[in-house]
Design an enzyme around this catalytic site. Structure first.
Site, PDB file in Angstrom:
ATOM      1  CB  SER A 222      -6.843  -4.148   1.517  1.00  0.00           C
ATOM      2  OG  SER A 222      -6.950  -4.388   0.141  1.00  0.00           O
ATOM      3  CD  GLU A 348      -4.328 -11.547   2.402  1.00  0.00           C
ATOM      4  OE1 GLU A 348      -5.325 -10.976   1.928  1.00  0.00           O
ATOM      5  OE2 GLU A 348      -3.833 -11.256   3.510  1.00  0.00           O
ATOM      6  CG  HIS A 446      -8.032  -9.208   0.948  1.00  0.00           C
ATOM      7  ND1 HIS A 446      -6.748  -8.898   1.280  1.00  0.00           N
ATOM      8  CD2 HIS A 446      -8.613  -8.050   0.540  1.00  0.00           C
ATOM      9  CE1 HIS A 446      -6.541  -7.607   1.073  1.00  0.00           C
ATOM     10  NE2 HIS A 446      -7.668  -7.056   0.636  1.00  0.00           N
TER      11      HIS A 446
END
Length: 531
Positions: A222, A348, A446
């Site tokens: 990320s 995600e 995610h």
């Protein structure tokens, strides 16, 4: 985006369990916590502690001077050396987190004085591969001490694992106007220069911990993946790493300098500090600066440029330490010889959609309307491609898939394509294992791969779910990351042969309980989104 990120981090943090006992360990329970030998670093002597499995950890090592007082907003400065042995037995302060973040977990303390790193190693001898972890949390939150990121499993796999904290948000990325002089010319990228300082520490010291300074892999997820992307284009970091892994965080560009200068000027104006008045700036308390962030951004919001983690208080182009966006319009020449693993998770967008009741009630017509609003020239084709790529998904889940792919997947593909024009190889992956927690709403969302990579799934059982699947995932992903760090190639007996990515077949490792290679996954959707 930030609201949903906080929800998920809080859930992850609350799920921490005790570390798994290693029955085969040669370190007995009474030996855990015993002091290691003293290591004489370039800054001064330090002493760590033993953990299970003969792992030695050195936590809370300072790598640069505390960026407080007159050093606030400046690039990192050298430490004063010490002579007395420092006990490196607990994590150092985390960076200040942006307003609205959850309360600090466990014993995590937050401060502007946050330039600390941690080392895990199985012994102090030899020259083992080194991996340097950059935590996620956009450029505004996160810490290296979170249990998902503990490095003991990497150490048992023959890696020297380094993790670090650095300045975030307004404290790491305020670009002060030119009137502040040369000391602040790169203040808008100070948090990234902190990372460079940590990598310089690694180069100078890691051999003392059994690591090889000539075999360093940087990796992050990320916001951490974005940090890796930026480092690939930062000249002061050249030679400090040799391989890279970007997990769900491809950053093609960075905040333009003009916007960053305007934002920094708006902040000092809001604070009532005159240009160049270092004493006045140093005297303002932390919370006052936090309270002025929004007012500053509101003043210049009309200048903001869209893009992944661009704008607000995020790294900006200074023309020197970061000459341009790292992959705009092409891959940086300094990254030509750096092998790369890059990839994303299948779902995600789910993390950022948790709690959105409008998506739960979305209809087919509403889904198509949202697609047309985002892709007005190819709305019908895009809607059909999304349905084909995600069979069985509800309209709301398809909206989430569209948003997640736009935010993470497509930029990862573009970055890989630009990197392929250089000599070093690229490997592409996608992680598909869906977690059963959150009522199944997260799917393969995610950050759900993190504990598989680190081997720390037992630390976060209530996040990844029960059963043997997390162990199976970790046996594959952790092994591939370790192989890449050791050899520059992620091949492992635990996974099928993983071909290099190319523009003809686009071979992608799909990590799942039963992993497989897929050529150009979701190709119709990819082509439409790239178009």
């Amino acid at each position: 985006m930030e609201k949903q990120f906080r929800i998920t981090r809080r859930s992850l943090i609350s799920s921490v369990a005790a570390l798994t006992a290693l029955s085969a360990s040669r370190v007995l329970a009474r030996d855990v916590g015993a002091a290691t030998a003293v290591v004489n670093t370039t800054n001064g002597p330090v002493r760590g502690r033993f953990e299970w499995g003969l792992v030695q950890s050195f936590k809370g090592l300072r790598y640069a001077a505390a960026p407080v007082g007159p050093l606030r907003f400046r690039p990192p400065q050298p430490l004063q050396k010490w002579t007395e042995v420092v006990d490196a037995d607990r994590f150092g302060n985390a960076a200040m987190q942006s307003p609205g973040q959850p309360d600090a977990p466990f014993d995590e303390k937050r401060s502007e004085d946050c330039l600390f790193l941690n080392v895990w190693t199985n012994n102090l001898e030899g020259r083992k591969p080194v991996m340097v972890w950059l935590h996620g949390g956009a450029f505004s939150s996160g810490a290296s001490s979170r249990p998902t990121y503990w490095g003991d499993h990497f150490a048992r796999s023959g890696i020297v694992l380094v993790s670090l904290n650095h300045r975030l948000n307004v404290f790491g990325y305020t670009q002060l106007p030119d009137s502040w002089g040369p000391d602040y010319a790169s203040s808008g990228i100070a948090g990234m220069l902190d990372i460079v300082a940590a990598l310089e520490w690694v180069k100078a010291n890691i051999a003392l911990f059994g690591g090889d300074p000539d075999n360093v892999t940087i990796f992050g997820e990320s916001g951490g993946g974005a940090k890796v992307s930026l480092l690939l284009g930062m000249p002061p970091a050249k030679g400090l790493y040799h391989k890279a892994i970007i997990q769900s965080g491809a950053a093609l560009d960075a905040t333009p300098r003009a916007y960053a200068l305007a934002l920094g000027g708006a902040l000092t104006e809001t604070l009532g500090v005159k240009p160049g008045d270092v004493t006045a700036l140093a005297a303002i308390d932390t919370q006052t600066i936090f309270a002025c962030q929004k007012a500053a951004t509101d003043k210049v919001i009309h200048l903001k440029k869209d893009g992944f983690l661009i704008g607000d208080f995020t790294p900006s182009i200074d023309g020197k330490s970061l000459p341009r966006g790292p992959f705009m319009p092409e891959a940086p020449t300094m990254a030509a010889d750096i092998p790369l693993i890059i990839g994303t998770n299948k779902d995600e967008g789910t993390m950022f959609a948790l709690g959105d009741k409008t998506l739960a009630a979305e209809t087919d017509a509403g889904f198509e309307q949202r697609v047309r609003a985002r892709y007005p020239k190819q709305g019908s084709r895009m809607a059909a491609a999304l349905r084909a790529a995600y069979p069985g998904y509800t309209p709301g889940e398809l909206v989430t898939a569209m948003n997640g792919n736009r935010m993470f997947w497509i930029d990862s593909v573009i970055l890989a394509e630009r990197k392929l024009k250089q000599p070093a190889p690229v490997w592409m992956y996608r992680m598909d294992r869906e977690i059963p927690t959150f009522g199944g709403a997260m799917k393969a969302g995610h950050a759900t791969e993190l504990s598989y990579v680190f081997g720390t799934y037992e630390n976060v059982r209530s996040f990844v779910g029960p059963g043997a699947d997390p162990a199976r995932m970790s046996a594959q992903m952790h092994a591939a990351w370790v192989a890449f760090a050791k050899t520059g190639d992620p091949q492992s007996p635990a996974i099928p042969a993983w071909p290099r990515y190319d523009l003809t077949k686009r071979q992608t490792m799909v990590f799942d309980v039963q992993s497989r290679i897929v050529n150009d996954p979701q190709s119709d959707l990819r082509k439409l989104m790239q178009a």
